[in-house]
Design a protein around this motif. Structure first.
Motif, PDB file in Angstrom:
ATOM      1  N   GLU A 100       0.826  -1.207   0.000  1.00 56.82           N
ATOM      2  CA  GLU A 100       0.000   0.000   0.000  1.00 56.82           C
ATOM      3  C   GLU A 100       0.861   1.259   0.000  1.00 56.82           C
ATOM      4  N   THR A 101       1.956   1.212   0.789  1.00 56.78           N
ATOM      5  CA  THR A 101       2.855   2.371   0.832  1.00 56.78           C
ATOM      6  C   THR A 101       3.502   2.619  -0.525  1.00 56.78           C
ATOM      7  N   VAL A 102       3.961   1.553  -1.160  1.00 54.75           N
ATOM      8  CA  VAL A 102       4.579   1.682  -2.481  1.00 54.75           C
ATOM      9  C   VAL A 102       3.562   2.223  -3.488  1.00 54.75           C
ATOM     10  N   ALA A 103       2.322   1.740  -3.425  1.00 53.38           N
ATOM     11  CA  ALA A 103       1.283   2.213  -4.352  1.00 53.38           C
ATOM     12  C   ALA A 103       0.995   3.697  -4.138  1.00 53.38           C
ATOM     13  N   GLN A 104       0.958   4.120  -2.862  1.00 53.25           N
ATOM     14  CA  GLN A 104       0.713   5.538  -2.575  1.00 53.25           C
ATOM     15  C   GLN A 104       1.854   6.406  -3.107  1.00 53.25           C
ATOM     16  N   VAL A 105       3.092   5.966  -2.889  1.00 51.27           N
ATOM     17  CA  VAL A 105       4.249   6.717  -3.406  1.00 51.27           C
ATOM     18  C   VAL A 105       4.199   6.778  -4.926  1.00 51.27           C
ATOM     19  N   ALA A 106       3.876   5.648  -5.553  1.00 51.78           N
ATOM     20  CA  ALA A 106       3.798   5.607  -7.018  1.00 51.78           C
ATOM     21  C   ALA A 106       2.723   6.566  -7.528  1.00 51.78           C
ATOM     22  N   ASP A 107       1.577   6.620  -6.837  1.00 54.69           N
ATOM     23  CA  ASP A 107       0.493   7.521  -7.266  1.00 54.69           C
ATOM     24  C   ASP A 107       0.916   8.985  -7.166  1.00 54.69           C
ATOM     25  N   VAL A 108       1.564   9.341  -6.038  1.00 51.44           N
ATOM     26  CA  VAL A 108       1.988  10.735  -5.840  1.00 51.44           C
ATOM     27  C   VAL A 108       3.036  11.136  -6.875  1.00 51.44           C
ATOM     28  N   VAL A 109       4.023  10.263  -7.084  1.00 53.21           N
ATOM     29  CA  VAL A 109       5.084  10.567  -8.056  1.00 53.21           C
ATOM     30  C   VAL A 109       4.500  10.667  -9.464  1.00 53.21           C
ATOM     31  N   THR A 110       3.597   9.751  -9.818  1.00 53.99           N
ATOM     32  CA  THR A 110       2.984   9.777 -11.140  1.00 53.99           C
ATOM     33  C   THR A 110       2.190  11.056 -11.349  1.00 53.99           C
ATOM     34  N   ALA A 111       1.395  11.426 -10.345  1.00 57.40           N
ATOM     35  CA  ALA A 111       0.605  12.661 -10.464  1.00 57.40           C
ATOM     36  C   ALA A 111       1.514  13.873 -10.642  1.00 57.40           C
ATOM     37  N   ALA A 112       2.598  13.919  -9.868  1.00 60.69           N
ATOM     38  CA  ALA A 112       3.524  15.061  -9.989  1.00 60.69           C
ATOM     39  C   ALA A 112       4.194  15.086 -11.356  1.00 60.69           C
ATOM     40  N   LEU A 113       4.592  13.897 -11.852  1.00 63.73           N
ATOM     41  CA  LEU A 113       5.269  13.834 -13.149  1.00 63.73           C
ATOM     42  C   LEU A 113       4.335  14.148 -14.309  1.00 63.73           C
ATOM     43  N   ILE A 114       3.041  14.035 -14.095  1.00 66.61           N
ATOM     44  CA  ILE A 114       2.078  14.407 -15.135  1.00 66.61           C
ATOM     45  C   ILE A 114       1.692  15.868 -15.013  1.00 66.61           C
ATOM     46  N   VAL A 115       1.320  16.280 -13.794  1.00 73.38           N
ATOM     47  CA  VAL A 115       0.763  17.628 -13.595  1.00 73.38           C
ATOM     48  C   VAL A 115       1.797  18.715 -13.889  1.00 73.38           C
ATOM     49  N   VAL A 116       3.010  18.566 -13.363  1.00 77.36           N
ATOM     50  CA  VAL A 116       4.012  19.636 -13.510  1.00 77.36           C
ATOM     51  C   VAL A 116       4.377  19.887 -14.982  1.00 77.36           C
ATOM     52  N   PRO A 117       4.764  18.852 -15.754  1.00 76.33           N
ATOM     53  CA  PRO A 117       5.079  19.136 -17.167  1.00 76.33           C
ATOM     54  C   PRO A 117       3.874  19.618 -17.971  1.00 76.33           C
ATOM     55  N   VAL A 118       2.700  19.038 -17.704  1.00 81.27           N
ATOM     56  CA  VAL A 118       1.512  19.450 -18.462  1.00 81.27           C
ATOM     57  C   VAL A 118       1.176  20.905 -18.170  1.00 81.27           C
ATOM     58  N   LEU A 119       1.237  21.304 -16.905  1.00 81.00           N
ATOM     59  CA  LEU A 119       0.990  22.707 -16.572  1.00 81.00           C
ATOM     60  C   LEU A 119       2.025  23.612 -17.227  1.00 81.00           C
ATOM     61  N   PHE A 120       3.281  23.187 -17.228  1.00 77.10           N
ATOM     62  CA  PHE A 120       4.346  23.983 -17.846  1.00 77.10           C
ATOM     63  C   PHE A 120       4.072  24.174 -19.341  1.00 77.10           C
ATOM     64  N   VAL A 121       3.722  23.085 -20.021  1.00 74.56           N
ATOM     65  CA  VAL A 121       3.431  23.169 -21.455  1.00 74.56           C
ATOM     66  C   VAL A 121       2.205  24.055 -21.700  1.00 74.56           C
ATOM     67  N   LEU A 122       1.168  23.864 -20.885  1.00 77.72           N
ATOM     68  CA  LEU A 122      -0.048  24.663 -21.072  1.00 77.72           C
ATOM     69  C   LEU A 122       0.209  26.147 -20.828  1.00 77.72           C
ATOM     70  N   LEU A 123       1.034  26.460 -19.829  1.00 76.00           N
ATOM     71  CA  LEU A 123       1.329  27.870 -19.549  1.00 76.00           C
ATOM     72  C   LEU A 123       2.131  28.523 -20.670  1.00 76.00           C
ATOM     73  N   LEU A 124       2.971  27.727 -21.344  1.00 76.03           N
ATOM     74  CA  LEU A 124       3.750  28.280 -22.460  1.00 76.03           C
ATOM     75  C   LEU A 124       2.943  28.334 -23.758  1.00 76.03           C
ATOM     76  N   TRP A 125       2.022  27.392 -23.928  1.00 80.86           N
ATOM     77  CA  TRP A 125       1.337  27.241 -25.207  1.00 80.86           C
ATOM     78  C   TRP A 125      -0.041  27.904 -25.237  1.00 80.86           C
ATOM     79  N   LEU A 126      -0.828  27.706 -24.182  1.00 83.52           N
ATOM     80  CA  LEU A 126      -2.224  28.137 -24.240  1.00 83.52           C
ATOM     81  C   LEU A 126      -2.415  29.655 -24.235  1.00 83.52           C
ATOM     82  N   PRO A 127      -1.747  30.428 -23.357  1.00 84.39           N
ATOM     83  CA  PRO A 127      -1.983  31.880 -23.373  1.00 84.39           C
ATOM     84  C   PRO A 127      -1.725  32.538 -24.729  1.00 84.39           C
ATOM     85  N   PRO A 128      -0.588  32.255 -25.411  1.00 87.89           N
ATOM     86  CA  PRO A 128      -0.407  32.879 -26.733  1.00 87.89           C
ATOM     87  C   PRO A 128      -1.493  32.484 -27.732  1.00 87.89           C
ATOM     88  N   ARG A 129      -1.954  31.225 -27.663  1.00 82.86           N
ATOM     89  CA  ARG A 129      -3.011  30.799 -28.582  1.00 82.86           C
ATOM     90  C   ARG A 129      -4.310  31.550 -28.288  1.00 82.86           C
TER      91      ARG A 129
END
Length: 201
Positions: A100-129
């Protein structure tokens, strides 16, 4: 509402940037899921401990049941075997907790690895569009309004001079032609203002 420019060069650039943004988001999600699979490998020892603990508890429980049938001392023999079976169950619980601990760590790391780059890309791409979409809509409404050509011509006169240098200059210059209401000059200037935004007259 127009999503892409009308001029080929500007439109192709917008499509390319959109494809790059989508590709970066897809790569970020894929990489995050790959990392999650790698982290989940750490749960394998927990699964083994759980399986071993369950088997140990079951075997000791069976042994305790068998020992209870021994005359006179059966009850005495059963108690330590039951205690050992409980300890085996504790090992199994520890294995479950590790998973359960490993699954929780995996979920947190996965969410961070998705949210941070996606937000970065959206902040660079979406406002100019969004800015381009808003400006192009405003310019199009202005071009279609009465007197809009004159305002667009003024916008071209006050903007960068580069595009005007590519056109033949009317007698007296662009500003003089605009002040005198030269319809040809106003139309050319209006087209320049629209072309800067990737639009056509």
């Amino acid at each position: 509402m127009r999503l892409y420019a009308q001029t080929p060069a500007r439109r192709n650039l917008q499509v390319l940037v959109d494809l790059i943004a989508v590709a970066l988001i897809a790569v970020a999600v894929w990489a995050a899921l790959a990392v999650r699979e790698t982290i989940m490998l750490l749960a394998e020892p927990g699964r083994r401990v759980e399986s071993s603990g369950d088997r140990l508890a079951e075997e000791l429980g069976n042994a305790g049941d068998a020992a209870s049938g021994v005359p006179l001392i059966g009850g005495v023999l059963k108690k330590p075997l039951e205690a050992a079976a409980d300890a085996g169950s504790g090992f199994a619980d520890a294995g479950v907790s590790l998973q359960e601990t490993v699954a929780q760590v995996a979920d947190v790391v996965t969410a961070a690895l998705i949210v941070v780059p996606v937000l970065f890309v959206l902040l660079l791409w979406l406002p100019p569009r969004l800015v381009w979409i808003r400006r192009s809509s405003t310019l199009r409404r202005l071009a279609e309004a009465p007197g809009g050509d004159d305002l667009l011509a003024l916008r071209a006169l006050t903007g960068p001079p580069g595009p005007l240098a590519q056109l033949p200059v009317p007698p007296g210059g662009w500003a003089d032609a605009w002040r005198q209401g030269d319809r040809r000059a106003v139309a050319d200037l209006s087209a320049v203002a629209l072309a800067r935004q990737g639009l056509r007259p």
